[in-house]
Motif scaffolding. Structure first.
Motif, PDB file in Angstrom:
ATOM      1  N   TYR A 199       0.836  -1.201   0.000  1.00 28.51           N
ATOM      2  CA  TYR A 199       0.000   0.000   0.000  1.00 28.51           C
ATOM      3  C   TYR A 199       0.871   1.251   0.000  1.00 28.51           C
ATOM      4  O   TYR A 199       2.025   1.232   0.394  1.00 28.51           O
ATOM      5  CB  TYR A 199      -0.990   0.014   1.168  1.00 28.51           C
ATOM      6  N   ILE A 200       0.247   2.314  -0.512  1.00 28.23           N
ATOM      7  CA  ILE A 200       0.850   3.634  -0.567  1.00 28.23           C
ATOM      8  C   ILE A 200       0.001   4.534   0.318  1.00 28.23           C
ATOM      9  O   ILE A 200      -1.229   4.540   0.197  1.00 28.23           O
ATOM     10  CB  ILE A 200       0.857   4.180  -2.012  1.00 28.23           C
ATOM     11  N   THR A 201       0.650   5.292   1.211  1.00 32.71           N
ATOM     12  CA  THR A 201      -0.105   6.280   1.968  1.00 32.71           C
ATOM     13  C   THR A 201      -0.097   7.603   1.218  1.00 32.71           C
ATOM     14  O   THR A 201       0.841   7.908   0.466  1.00 32.71           O
ATOM     15  CB  THR A 201       0.454   6.473   3.395  1.00 32.71           C
ATOM     16  N   LEU A 202      -1.145   8.360   1.426  1.00 32.05           N
ATOM     17  CA  LEU A 202      -1.318   9.659   0.781  1.00 32.05           C
ATOM     18  C   LEU A 202      -1.759  10.641   1.858  1.00 32.05           C
ATOM     19  O   LEU A 202      -2.861  10.515   2.400  1.00 32.05           O
ATOM     20  CB  LEU A 202      -2.369   9.557  -0.332  1.00 32.05           C
ATOM     21  N   HIS A 203      -0.856  11.552   2.226  1.00 25.76           N
ATOM     22  CA  HIS A 203      -1.194  12.535   3.257  1.00 25.76           C
ATOM     23  C   HIS A 203      -0.180  13.668   3.259  1.00 25.76           C
ATOM     24  O   HIS A 203       0.906  13.557   2.690  1.00 25.76           O
ATOM     25  CB  HIS A 203      -1.278  11.893   4.645  1.00 25.76           C
ATOM     26  N   ALA A 204      -0.569  14.740   3.922  1.00 26.00           N
ATOM     27  CA  ALA A 204       0.306  15.908   4.049  1.00 26.00           C
ATOM     28  C   ALA A 204       1.420  15.627   5.054  1.00 26.00           C
ATOM     29  O   ALA A 204       1.315  14.704   5.870  1.00 26.00           O
ATOM     30  CB  ALA A 204      -0.513  17.120   4.504  1.00 26.00           C
ATOM     31  N   ASP A 205       2.454  16.447   5.009  1.00 27.18           N
ATOM     32  CA  ASP A 205       3.601  16.206   5.885  1.00 27.18           C
ATOM     33  C   ASP A 205       3.351  16.598   7.342  1.00 27.18           C
ATOM     34  O   ASP A 205       4.119  16.224   8.217  1.00 27.18           O
ATOM     35  CB  ASP A 205       4.854  16.889   5.348  1.00 27.18           C
ATOM     36  N   ASP A 206       2.259  17.309   7.622  1.00 29.36           N
ATOM     37  CA  ASP A 206       2.007  17.705   9.010  1.00 29.36           C
ATOM     38  C   ASP A 206       1.460  16.576   9.882  1.00 29.36           C
ATOM     39  O   ASP A 206       1.304  16.747  11.090  1.00 29.36           O
ATOM     40  CB  ASP A 206       1.083  18.922   9.078  1.00 29.36           C
ATOM     41  N   ILE A 207       1.196  15.411   9.290  1.00 32.24           N
ATOM     42  CA  ILE A 207       0.753  14.268  10.103  1.00 32.24           C
ATOM     43  C   ILE A 207       1.709  13.072   9.967  1.00 32.24           C
ATOM     44  O   ILE A 207       1.335  11.929  10.193  1.00 32.24           O
ATOM     45  CB  ILE A 207      -0.714  13.868   9.809  1.00 32.24           C
ATOM     46  N   ILE A 208       2.942  13.369   9.613  1.00 30.96           N
ATOM     47  CA  ILE A 208       3.954  12.311   9.528  1.00 30.96           C
ATOM     48  C   ILE A 208       4.104  11.606  10.877  1.00 30.96           C
ATOM     49  O   ILE A 208       4.112  10.376  10.940  1.00 30.96           O
ATOM     50  CB  ILE A 208       5.317  12.872   9.070  1.00 30.96           C
ATOM     51  N   HIS A 209       4.217  12.362  11.941  1.00 34.76           N
ATOM     52  CA  HIS A 209       4.480  11.753  13.250  1.00 34.76           C
ATOM     53  C   HIS A 209       3.378  10.787  13.693  1.00 34.76           C
ATOM     54  O   HIS A 209       3.686   9.646  14.044  1.00 34.76           O
ATOM     55  CB  HIS A 209       4.731  12.812  14.322  1.00 34.76           C
ATOM     56  N   PRO A 210       2.093  11.176  13.663  1.00 39.75           N
ATOM     57  CA  PRO A 210       1.086  10.214  14.120  1.00 39.75           C
ATOM     58  C   PRO A 210       0.933   9.002  13.197  1.00 39.75           C
ATOM     59  O   PRO A 210       0.388   7.982  13.606  1.00 39.75           O
ATOM     60  CB  PRO A 210      -0.205  11.025  14.190  1.00 39.75           C
ATOM     61  N   LEU A 211       1.439   9.107  11.968  1.00 40.22           N
ATOM     62  CA  LEU A 211       1.318   7.994  11.015  1.00 40.22           C
ATOM     63  C   LEU A 211       2.632   7.241  10.830  1.00 40.22           C
ATOM     64  O   LEU A 211       2.764   6.450   9.899  1.00 40.22           O
ATOM     65  CB  LEU A 211       0.818   8.513   9.664  1.00 40.22           C
ATOM     66  N   LYS A 212       3.575   7.433  11.723  1.00 38.14           N
ATOM     67  CA  LYS A 212       4.911   6.855  11.503  1.00 38.14           C
ATOM     68  C   LYS A 212       4.879   5.335  11.356  1.00 38.14           C
ATOM     69  O   LYS A 212       5.570   4.791  10.510  1.00 38.14           O
ATOM     70  CB  LYS A 212       5.889   7.302  12.575  1.00 38.14           C
ATOM     71  N   GLU A 213       4.082   4.635  12.150  1.00 41.65           N
ATOM     72  CA  GLU A 213       4.012   3.175  12.016  1.00 41.65           C
ATOM     73  C   GLU A 213       3.288   2.766  10.727  1.00 41.65           C
ATOM     74  O   GLU A 213       3.685   1.819  10.054  1.00 41.65           O
ATOM     75  CB  GLU A 213       3.320   2.543  13.233  1.00 41.65           C
ATOM     76  N   VAL A 214       2.241   3.491  10.396  1.00 43.00           N
ATOM     77  CA  VAL A 214       1.498   3.213   9.159  1.00 43.00           C
ATOM     78  C   VAL A 214       2.401   3.444   7.948  1.00 43.00           C
ATOM     79  O   VAL A 214       2.457   2.621   7.034  1.00 43.00           O
ATOM     80  CB  VAL A 214       0.223   4.084   9.080  1.00 43.00           C
ATOM     81  N   ASP A 215       3.135   4.551   7.949  1.00 41.30           N
ATOM     82  CA  ASP A 215       4.053   4.854   6.847  1.00 41.30           C
ATOM     83  C   ASP A 215       5.222   3.875   6.791  1.00 41.30           C
ATOM     84  O   ASP A 215       5.724   3.565   5.715  1.00 41.30           O
ATOM     85  CB  ASP A 215       4.589   6.285   6.964  1.00 41.30           C
ATOM     86  N   ALA A 216       5.668   3.405   7.949  1.00 42.79           N
ATOM     87  CA  ALA A 216       6.807   2.484   7.976  1.00 42.79           C
ATOM     88  C   ALA A 216       6.495   1.176   7.255  1.00 42.79           C
ATOM     89  O   ALA A 216       7.379   0.561   6.666  1.00 42.79           O
ATOM     90  CB  ALA A 216       7.233   2.206   9.416  1.00 42.79           C
ATOM     91  N   ALA A 217       5.235   0.752   7.287  1.00 41.43           N
ATOM     92  CA  ALA A 217       4.845  -0.489   6.610  1.00 41.43           C
ATOM     93  C   ALA A 217       4.429  -0.258   5.154  1.00 41.43           C
ATOM     94  O   ALA A 217       4.277  -1.210   4.392  1.00 41.43           O
ATOM     95  CB  ALA A 217       3.704  -1.163   7.370  1.00 41.43           C
ATOM     96  N   ALA A 218       4.250   1.001   4.772  1.00 40.79           N
ATOM     97  CA  ALA A 218       3.842   1.328   3.400  1.00 40.79           C
ATOM     98  C   ALA A 218       5.015   1.161   2.443  1.00 40.79           C
ATOM     99  O   ALA A 218       6.176   1.253   2.833  1.00 40.79           O
ATOM    100  CB  ALA A 218       3.321   2.771   3.334  1.00 40.79           C
ATOM    101  N   MET A 219       4.703   0.951   1.174  1.00 38.83           N
ATOM    102  CA  MET A 219       5.736   0.870   0.145  1.00 38.83           C
ATOM    103  C   MET A 219       6.182   2.254  -0.298  1.00 38.83           C
ATOM    104  O   MET A 219       7.272   2.416  -0.833  1.00 38.83           O
ATOM    105  CB  MET A 219       5.224   0.090  -1.078  1.00 38.83           C
ATOM    106  N   ALA A 220       5.312   3.262  -0.079  1.00 37.73           N
ATOM    107  CA  ALA A 220       5.644   4.639  -0.450  1.00 37.73           C
ATOM    108  C   ALA A 220       4.694   5.578   0.276  1.00 37.73           C
ATOM    109  O   ALA A 220       3.585   5.188   0.663  1.00 37.73           O
ATOM    110  CB  ALA A 220       5.535   4.847  -1.956  1.00 37.73           C
ATOM    111  N   TRP A 221       5.152   6.818   0.442  1.00 39.32           N
ATOM    112  CA  TRP A 221       4.308   7.895   0.968  1.00 39.32           C
ATOM    113  C   TRP A 221       4.249   8.979  -0.094  1.00 39.32           C
ATOM    114  O   TRP A 221       5.279   9.491  -0.525  1.00 39.32           O
ATOM    115  CB  TRP A 221       4.883   8.456   2.268  1.00 39.32           C
ATOM    116  N   ALA A 222       3.030   9.308  -0.503  1.00 40.59           N
ATOM    117  CA  ALA A 222       2.819  10.367  -1.489  1.00 40.59           C
ATOM    118  C   ALA A 222       2.080  11.523  -0.824  1.00 40.59           C
ATOM    119  O   ALA A 222       1.327  11.327   0.131  1.00 40.59           O
ATOM    120  CB  ALA A 222       2.016   9.842  -2.672  1.00 40.59           C
ATOM    121  N   GLN A 223       2.309  12.719  -1.366  1.00 47.83           N
ATOM    122  CA  GLN A 223       1.624  13.897  -0.844  1.00 47.83           C
ATOM    123  C   GLN A 223       0.535  14.412  -1.776  1.00 47.83           C
ATOM    124  O   GLN A 223      -0.275  15.242  -1.368  1.00 47.83           O
ATOM    125  CB  GLN A 223       2.641  15.002  -0.571  1.00 47.83           C
ATOM    126  N   THR A 224       0.514  13.919  -3.028  1.00 48.53           N
ATOM    127  CA  THR A 224      -0.515  14.363  -3.974  1.00 48.53           C
ATOM    128  C   THR A 224      -1.050  13.162  -4.757  1.00 48.53           C
ATOM    129  O   THR A 224      -0.322  12.183  -4.962  1.00 48.53           O
ATOM    130  CB  THR A 224       0.044  15.382  -4.986  1.00 48.53           C
TER     131      THR A 224
END
Length: 146
Positions: free
Chosen positions: A107-132
């Motif tokens: 999975y790819i997460t899609l979110h703004a950079d101001d919520i990186i911290h609360p999503l750190k575990e979710v993003d760590a398991a993602a294949m990529a993080w996109a902002q748009t």
């Protein structure tokens, strides 16, 4: 090969349409699936089992009915895009990400950079993080076409 992409998360902006439009413009062979995105319909999914005055039990029933759809669509997808918006907390999206991780679904997460911290575990398991959504389209284009 036709890819199945599950679109999860925030329902108040046009991110789904932008990804679908971008994929179409690039000729990507994708079937997009999603949870029910009409807020009232999703909230009322369990009402057929009997109306409940207690909000907890109404939400509980509707969540279970909605999960019939989401569990099946997540299991059948090739990749999921999981969107976290800024207006509401998308606990359901975090749960979908956990299901993807448990099932070994990329999975790819899609979110703004101001919520990186609360999503750190979710993003760590993602294949990529996109902002748009456009970045997501480029990732899908690369993944499908190489």
């Amino acid at each position: 090969m036709k890819w199945t992409v599950y679109l999860s998360g925030e329902i108040h902006t046009d991110w789904r349409q932008r990804i679908i439009q971008g994929a179409t413009e690039h000729g990507l062979d994708i079937e997009f699936t999603s949870a029910v995105t009409e807020h009232e319909a999703s909230d009322a999914a369990g009402d057929v089992l009997g109306k409940d005055e207690n909000a907890f039990w109404r939400d509980h029933k509707s969540s279970k009915v909605n999960s019939i759809r989401t569990k099946n669509l997540i299991q059948k997808c090739d990749i999921a895009i999981i969107r976290f918006g800024d207006k509401y907390k998308q606990w359901n999206a975090a749960f979908d990400a956990g299901c993807c991780a448990a099932l070994g679904k990329p999975y790819i997460t899609l979110h703004a950079d101001d919520i990186i911290h609360p999503l750190k575990e979710v993003d760590a398991a993602a294949m990529a993080w996109a902002q748009t959504p456009e970045q997501v389209v480029e990732l899908l284009k690369y993944t499908i076409n190489g």
